[in-house]
Design an enzyme around this catalytic site. Structure first.
Site, PDB file in Angstrom:
ATOM      1  N   LYS A 114      -8.552  -0.652  38.958  1.00 27.82           N
ATOM      2  CA  LYS A 114      -6.839  -0.131  38.365  1.00 27.82           C
ATOM      3  C   LYS A 114      -5.959  -0.806  38.662  1.00 27.82           C
ATOM      4  O   LYS A 114      -4.986  -0.632  38.162  1.00 27.82           O
ATOM      5  CB  LYS A 114      -6.864   0.875  37.756  1.00 27.82           C
ATOM      6  CG  LYS A 114      -8.302   1.907  37.348  1.00 27.82           C
ATOM      7  CD  LYS A 114      -8.289   3.145  35.835  1.00 27.82           C
ATOM      8  CE  LYS A 114      -8.714   2.914  35.324  1.00 27.82           C
ATOM      9  NZ  LYS A 114      -9.571   4.029  34.687  1.00 27.82           N
ATOM     10  N   LYS A 169     -19.281  -2.403  31.083  1.00 27.43           N
ATOM     11  CA  LYS A 169     -19.560  -1.302  30.560  1.00 27.43           C
ATOM     12  C   LYS A 169     -18.767  -1.419  29.484  1.00 27.43           C
ATOM     13  O   LYS A 169     -17.332  -2.066  29.310  1.00 27.43           O
ATOM     14  CB  LYS A 169     -19.315  -0.180  31.530  1.00 27.43           C
ATOM     15  CG  LYS A 169     -18.409   0.501  32.018  1.00 27.43           C
ATOM     16  CD  LYS A 169     -17.577   1.050  32.933  1.00 27.43           C
ATOM     17  CE  LYS A 169     -16.091   1.487  33.062  1.00 27.43           C
ATOM     18  NZ  LYS A 169     -15.924   2.451  33.680  1.00 27.43           N
ATOM     19  N   LYS A 214     -13.397   3.009  27.279  1.00 27.63           N
ATOM     20  CA  LYS A 214     -11.882   3.219  25.943  1.00 27.63           C
ATOM     21  C   LYS A 214     -10.687   1.775  26.146  1.00 27.63           C
ATOM     22  O   LYS A 214     -10.366   1.844  24.846  1.00 27.63           O
ATOM     23  CB  LYS A 214     -11.057   4.071  26.284  1.00 27.63           C
ATOM     24  CG  LYS A 214     -12.232   5.355  26.519  1.00 27.63           C
ATOM     25  CD  LYS A 214     -11.169   6.748  26.808  1.00 27.63           C
ATOM     26  CE  LYS A 214     -12.120   7.450  27.597  1.00 27.63           C
ATOM     27  NZ  LYS A 214     -11.704   8.718  28.730  1.00 27.63           N
TER      28      LYS A 214
HETATM   29  P1  TYM Z   1     -13.648   8.819  32.548  1.00 24.60           P
HETATM   30  O1  TYM Z   1     -13.202   9.762  31.098  1.00 24.60           O
HETATM   31  O2  TYM Z   1     -13.661   7.966  32.422  1.00 24.60           O
HETATM   32  O3  TYM Z   1     -15.265   9.375  31.886  1.00 24.60           O
HETATM   33  C1  TYM Z   1     -16.622  10.546  30.974  1.00 24.60           C
HETATM   34  C2  TYM Z   1     -17.590  10.104  31.504  1.00 24.60           C
HETATM   35  O4  TYM Z   1     -18.146   8.877  30.160  1.00 24.60           O
HETATM   36  C3  TYM Z   1     -19.104   8.110  31.570  1.00 24.60           C
HETATM   37  N1  TYM Z   1     -18.711   6.893  31.159  1.00 24.60           N
HETATM   38  C4  TYM Z   1     -20.006   6.544  30.438  1.00 24.60           C
HETATM   39  N2  TYM Z   1     -20.808   6.688  30.454  1.00 24.60           N
HETATM   40  C5  TYM Z   1     -22.163   5.302  30.366  1.00 24.60           C
HETATM   41  N3  TYM Z   1     -21.555   3.852  29.740  1.00 24.60           N
HETATM   42  C6  TYM Z   1     -20.436   4.306  29.628  1.00 24.60           C
HETATM   43  N4  TYM Z   1     -19.800   2.810  29.296  1.00 24.60           N
HETATM   44  C7  TYM Z   1     -19.515   4.769  30.420  1.00 24.60           C
HETATM   45  N5  TYM Z   1     -17.828   5.124  29.870  1.00 24.60           N
HETATM   46  C8  TYM Z   1     -17.515   6.302  31.028  1.00 24.60           C
HETATM   47  C9  TYM Z   1     -18.114   8.540  32.671  1.00 24.60           C
HETATM   48  O5  TYM Z   1     -19.472   8.000  33.887  1.00 24.60           O
HETATM   49  C10 TYM Z   1     -17.870  10.020  33.024  1.00 24.60           C
HETATM   50  O6  TYM Z   1     -19.636  11.351  32.717  1.00 24.60           O
HETATM   51  N6  TYM Z   1     -13.476  10.404  36.510  1.00 24.60           N
HETATM   52  C11 TYM Z   1     -13.676  10.762  34.922  1.00 24.60           C
HETATM   53  C12 TYM Z   1     -13.015  12.113  35.244  1.00 24.60           C
HETATM   54  C13 TYM Z   1     -12.951  13.002  35.843  1.00 24.60           C
HETATM   55  C14 TYM Z   1     -14.671  14.212  35.971  1.00 24.60           C
HETATM   56  C15 TYM Z   1     -14.045  14.804  36.978  1.00 24.60           C
HETATM   57  C16 TYM Z   1     -15.704  14.125  35.834  1.00 24.60           C
HETATM   58  C17 TYM Z   1     -12.267  14.017  36.807  1.00 24.60           C
HETATM   59  N7  TYM Z   1     -12.679  15.276  36.969  1.00 24.60           N
HETATM   60  C18 TYM Z   1     -14.823  16.414  37.586  1.00 24.60           C
HETATM   61  C19 TYM Z   1     -16.722  14.684  36.504  1.00 24.60           C
HETATM   62  C20 TYM Z   1     -16.331  15.020  37.511  1.00 24.60           C
HETATM   63  C21 TYM Z   1     -13.692   9.701  34.466  1.00 24.60           C
HETATM   64  O7  TYM Z   1     -12.359   9.485  34.989  1.00 24.60           O
HETATM   65  O8  TYM Z   1     -14.166   9.738  33.503  1.00 24.60           O
END
Ligand code: TYM
Length: 325
Positions: free
Chosen positions: A110, A192, A195
């Site tokens: 990032k 991967k 968004k």
């Molecule tokens: P974020 O918002 O990027 O993504 C949310 C969830 O989606 C999963 N994910 C995927 N799984 C499979 N294939 C993909 N291409 C893919 N893209 C995203 C992510 O692994 C995630 O589970 N840091 C975290 C948000 C967060 C969080 C937390 C998660 C903040 N605090 C506490 C768990 C516990 C994030 O940026 O997720």
């Protein structure tokens, strides 16, 4: 078992978010003690528009409900409504070595992508994530593969804290789906699905049928036209087979058999029809929810109250152990 997870309100959620995370949440809410969060403080570490942030938070909350989260079975809330997340993040920050933060892949990616906006919040991002999780004495965190490194850091912090101040936290386990822990981009199956993708590589969970069909039909595949799972040599078709399997509840072997002798065109057509059929009810449900903000905000308020109660208790214990009042 205590479960916590969250998604950033940075854009429409996609098949990766659903198959990697939300699908597990829906199963877990049936029997576990679950908290699911819209992590808005995490969303502001990369460039964002303050005028539309609340819309995105509302949109993601509707998406959670439309995808199948049930406020009677789990707590749904917005991170910034439970201030203890930031208090615990500050406290944990005093025991996390700086080097561990600098090593995080997401920070490196990032800060490269947003080189004009490398703020301290981006570096401290995993501390807040550790606080989210540890605040509720979480035992398992259902996430996709890309978040495993952050969870390792969380586990390290919990261990360090327990060692320094006495046993307080349970060491939380990552919970990855057997299939779908990383869904790949449709245009570049070695990256991967994300968004921030170019649009064609990423299918939104609530995308309209025409777009779904267009994106699946133009998904990158190899040239040998054989529907066979081989992650190394045939990453594009393997990714599509994974998606097909998860939405049809058929094994990959069964699907390969069904499409033996058929070409990619036939397979892609079936896959787009399957997705359109399975996602249609979610899309309709979301449209209804979007028209009913009072209901959605009352669910979020109730969730925040439930979360706050738990968070306040943990904070009393932590302040006490750290010599604070
Ligand atoms: P974020 O918002 O990027 O993504 C949310 C969830 O989606 C999963 N994910 C995927 N799984 C499979 N294939 C993909 N291409 C893919 N893209 C995203 C992510 O692994 C995630 O589970 N840091 C975290 C948000 C967060 C969080 C937390 C998660 C903040 N605090 C506490 C768990 C516990 C994030 O940026 O997720």
């Amino acid at each position: 078992m205590k479960i916590f997870s969250g998604i950033r309100p940075t854009g429409d959620i996609h098949l990766g978010n659903y198959l990697g995370a939300i699908k597990q949440w829906i199963e877990l809410q049936e029997k576990e003690d679950c908290l699911f969060c819209v992590v808005d403080w995490h969303a502001i570490t990369t460039p964002y528009d303050e005028k539309t942030l609340q819309d995105k938070i509302f949109d993601l909350s509707c998406s959670y409900l439309a995808a199948g989260l049930d406020p009677k079975k789990c707590s749904l809330f917005i991170q910034s409504q439970v201030k203890e997340h930031s208090e615990l993040a500050w406290l944990l920050g005093t025991i996390i070595p700086l080097g561990e933060l600098k090593r995080m892949t997401q920070f490196k990616d990032k800060s490269q992508k947003h080189s004009e906006y490398i703020n301290a919040g981006l570096l401290n991002y995993p501390i807040l994530m550790a606080a989210d999780i540890l605040l509720y004495k979480t035992e398992a965190v259902p996430i996709g593969k890309d978040q495993v490194q952050h969870l390792e850091l969380t586990r390290n912090v919990a261990e360090k804290f327990n060692k320094k101040y006495g046993k307080t936290f349970i060491i939380p386990k990552p919970m990855l789906p057997k299939q779908g822990a990383v869904i790949m981009s449709l245009t570049d199956p070695n990256k991967k699905m994300s968004k921030s993708d170019d649009g064609k590589g990423c299918i939104g969970l609530f995308e309209n049928p025409k777009e779904i069909e267009k994106k699946i039909m133009s998904a990158t595949t190899d040239s040998d036209n054989e529907i066979r799972y081989d992650l190394e040599k045939k990453s594009g078709i393997s990714n599509l087979l994974t998606i097909y399997s998860l939405f049809s509840n058929q094994t990959i072997k069964q699907i390969e058999k069904e499409f033996k002798g058929k070409g990619y065109g036939d397979f892609k057509k079936s896959l787009s029809q399957l997705l359109i059929k399975k996602l249609e009810p979610l899309r309709i449900k979301k449209q209804d929810l979007m028209k009913n903000p009072d209901l959605v905000y009352s669910i979020l308020d109730k969730g925040a109250k439930e979360a706050r109660k738990k968070a306040e208790q943990t904070m009393i214990e932590i302040r006490n152990k750290m010599g604070l009042k």
